[in-house]
Write an enzyme that holds these catalytic residues in place. Structure first.
Site, PDB file in Angstrom:
ATOM      1  CG  ASP A   1      16.614 -32.406  30.230  1.00  0.00           C
ATOM      2  OD1 ASP A   1      15.850 -32.140  29.277  1.00  0.00           O
ATOM      3  OD2 ASP A   1      17.193 -33.497  30.353  1.00  0.00           O
TER       4      ASP A   1
ATOM      5  CE  LYS B   1      28.425 -26.195  37.344  1.00  0.00           C
ATOM      6  NZ  LYS B   1      28.932 -26.878  38.565  1.00  0.00           N
TER       7      LYS B   1
ATOM      8  N   GLY C   1      36.922 -25.004  46.303  1.00  0.00           N
ATOM      9  CA  GLY C   1      36.833 -26.453  46.480  1.00  0.00           C
ATOM     10  C   GLY C   1      38.144 -27.044  46.959  1.00  0.00           C
ATOM     11  NE  ARG C   2      39.924 -29.364  42.146  1.00  0.00           N
ATOM     12  CZ  ARG C   2      40.079 -29.399  40.822  1.00  0.00           C
ATOM     13  NH1 ARG C   2      40.905 -30.289  40.282  1.00  0.00           N
ATOM     14  NH2 ARG C   2      39.417 -28.562  40.052  1.00  0.00           N
TER      15      ARG C   2
ATOM     16  CB  THR D   1      13.677 -33.692  32.363  1.00  0.00           C
ATOM     17  OG1 THR D   1      12.952 -34.246  31.258  1.00  0.00           O
ATOM     18  CG2 THR D   1      14.807 -34.626  32.751  1.00  0.00           C
TER      19      THR D   1
ATOM     20  CB  SER E   1      35.744 -21.278  36.180  1.00  0.00           C
ATOM     21  OG  SER E   1      35.604 -22.679  36.424  1.00  0.00           O
TER      22      SER E   1
ATOM     23  CE1 TYR F   1      40.549 -23.768  41.320  1.00  0.00           C
ATOM     24  CE2 TYR F   1      42.642 -24.728  40.627  1.00  0.00           C
ATOM     25  CZ  TYR F   1      41.366 -24.869  41.140  1.00  0.00           C
ATOM     26  OH  TYR F   1      40.914 -26.111  41.473  1.00  0.00           O
TER      27      TYR F   1
ATOM     28  CG  ASP G   1      33.393 -30.431  44.775  1.00  0.00           C
ATOM     29  OD1 ASP G   1      32.220 -30.226  45.157  1.00  0.00           O
ATOM     30  OD2 ASP G   1      34.001 -29.635  44.042  1.00  0.00           O
TER      31      ASP G   1
ATOM     32  CG  HIS H   1      29.222 -31.420  42.745  1.00  0.00           C
ATOM     33  ND1 HIS H   1      28.463 -30.892  41.735  1.00  0.00           N
ATOM     34  CD2 HIS H   1      30.341 -30.650  42.807  1.00  0.00           C
ATOM     35  CE1 HIS H   1      29.093 -29.845  41.202  1.00  0.00           C
ATOM     36  NE2 HIS H   1      30.223 -29.676  41.842  1.00  0.00           N
TER      37      HIS H   1
ATOM     38  CD  GLN I   1      38.122 -24.580  37.940  1.00  0.00           C
ATOM     39  OE1 GLN I   1      37.762 -23.941  36.957  1.00  0.00           O
ATOM     40  NE2 GLN I   1      37.318 -24.811  38.964  1.00  0.00           N
TER      41      GLN I   1
ATOM     42  CG  ASP J   1      27.616 -26.871  41.513  1.00  0.00           C
ATOM     43  OD1 ASP J   1      26.872 -26.411  40.616  1.00  0.00           O
ATOM     44  OD2 ASP J   1      28.856 -26.814  41.482  1.00  0.00           O
TER      45      ASP J   1
HETATM   46  O1  6AU Z   1      37.952 -25.171  43.552  1.00  0.00           O
HETATM   47  P1  6AU Z   1      37.728 -26.417  42.711  1.00  0.00           P
HETATM   48  O2  6AU Z   1      38.284 -26.266  41.321  1.00  0.00           O
HETATM   49  O3  6AU Z   1      38.178 -27.664  43.370  1.00  0.00           O
HETATM   50  O4  6AU Z   1      36.147 -26.593  42.590  1.00  0.00           O
HETATM   51  C1  6AU Z   1      35.318 -25.665  41.962  1.00  0.00           C
HETATM   52  C2  6AU Z   1      33.874 -26.028  42.181  1.00  0.00           C
HETATM   53  C3  6AU Z   1      33.469 -27.372  41.588  1.00  0.00           C
HETATM   54  C4  6AU Z   1      32.823 -27.017  40.260  1.00  0.00           C
HETATM   55  O5  6AU Z   1      31.791 -27.924  39.919  1.00  0.00           O
HETATM   56  C5  6AU Z   1      32.255 -25.615  40.525  1.00  0.00           C
HETATM   57  O6  6AU Z   1      33.046 -25.039  41.541  1.00  0.00           O
HETATM   58  N1  6AU Z   1      32.230 -24.707  39.359  1.00  0.00           N
HETATM   59  C6  6AU Z   1      31.042 -24.066  38.969  1.00  0.00           C
HETATM   60  C7  6AU Z   1      29.870 -23.955  39.807  1.00  0.00           C
HETATM   61  C8  6AU Z   1      29.958 -23.603  41.183  1.00  0.00           C
HETATM   62  O7  6AU Z   1      28.785 -23.983  39.363  1.00  0.00           O
HETATM   63  C9  6AU Z   1      30.981 -23.374  37.771  1.00  0.00           C
HETATM   64  C10 6AU Z   1      32.161 -23.136  37.028  1.00  0.00           C
HETATM   65  O8  6AU Z   1      32.163 -22.445  36.033  1.00  0.00           O
HETATM   66  N2  6AU Z   1      33.320 -23.681  37.514  1.00  0.00           N
HETATM   67  C11 6AU Z   1      33.381 -24.432  38.654  1.00  0.00           C
HETATM   68  O9  6AU Z   1      34.483 -24.853  39.028  1.00  0.00           O
HETATM   69  O10 6AU Z   1      32.536 -27.978  42.455  1.00  0.00           O
END
Ligand code: 6AU
Length: 250
Positions: free
Chosen positions: A97, A94, A221-222, A101, A146, A203, A39, A63, A201, A92
């Protein structure tokens, strides 16, 4: 508590979708269930990250709409790295629609996702027929999110799963629990150094998602791209994830 049902080993799973099969083959070959979420907002950062983590991941999740200098040349370069290091490209997007579209968003615009992505994410809120437009790609359906306060309660998950399971191009689902025997499970919200951010978020550890939820693939991700040494940290997530997967088999 870990589920009482035994996990079906990846090599014994009855995967119907060709992209699902490819992903499982890569996982078994690399001994990795890690998907890195890249990301980052420039193509230079993204290509650097792909080089660094490529050996440790089964797929790189993107993304593309956050990238400032996106171009098809960038995609060509990324595809080269993906081929060399053997991982899939996972957009990703998502989608959420009506079919028409989504078809335009998938095929047109500046991203032309349908021309390069191996996998995409889509919500299923618009119903089964809306998913028909995603051809030549593995669809990963979002059935549960999540984040704190998400609307994906048990009722939603059940209905979303019905849609996902009846669409032949769906290869897997994103969820925070074991929801389906037939579809691959992808779980984001994985981090070994923090329990959340200040934007909702939440974890879990690799151990928790592999042994507790029996997920097939964890998405980080992070935890990786913001670390001081993404290559080393990706390798650490890879070994933690695979060890927890193997532990969950017995
Ligand atoms: O580890 P992070 O929190 O930095 O990043 C999590 C990544 C991000 C979110 O867009 C994605 O996972 N994500 C998704 C996905 C993969 O579809 C769904 C969700 O419920 N939570 C989530 O964090 O790129």
């Amino acid at each position: 508590a870990p589920p009482e049902v035994k996990r079906v080993p990846l090599e014994q799973k009855q995967i119907q979708h060709p992209v699902g099969k490819r992903l499982v083959d890569i996982a078994l070959k690399k001994k990795s269930n890690l998907i890195a979420s890249a990301d980052v907002i420039t193509t230079a950062e993204l290509l650097k990250l792909a080089e660094e983590v490529g050996d440790h991941v089964v797929a790189l999740k993107l993304h593309t709409d956050i990238i400032k200098d996106f171009s098809m040349d960038f995609i060509e370069n990324l595809k080269k790295i993906a081929k060399e290091k053997d991982f899939l490209l996972f957009e990703d997007r998502k989608f959420a629609d009506i079919g028409n579209t989504q078809e335009l968003q998938y095929k047109e615009g500046i991203y032309k996702i349908g021309s390069w992505a191996d996998m995409i994410t889509s919500h299923v809120i618009a119903g089964e027929e809306s998913l028909k437009v995603f051809d030549n790609v593995g669809v990963v359906a979002i059935v549960e999110m999540s984040s704190k306060g998400t609307l994906t309660d048990d009722y939603y998950i059940g209905k979303a799963l019905n849609v996902a399971e009846s669409a032949p191009n769906v290869m897997g689902v994103v969820a925070q629990r074991k929801v389906s025997d037939d579809l691959l499970l992808f779980t984001p919200g994985v981090n070994i150094s923090t329990s959340g951010d200040n934007k909702g978020q939440q974890y879990n550890t690799p151990e928790r998602v592999m042994r507790g939820y029996h997920t097939d693939f964890m998405i980080v991700g992070r935890g990786i791209y913001q670390s001081a040494n993404p290559k080393e940290v990706a390798q650490e997530y890879q070994s933690l994830g695979w060890a927890a997967y193997e532990a969950s088999l017995s």
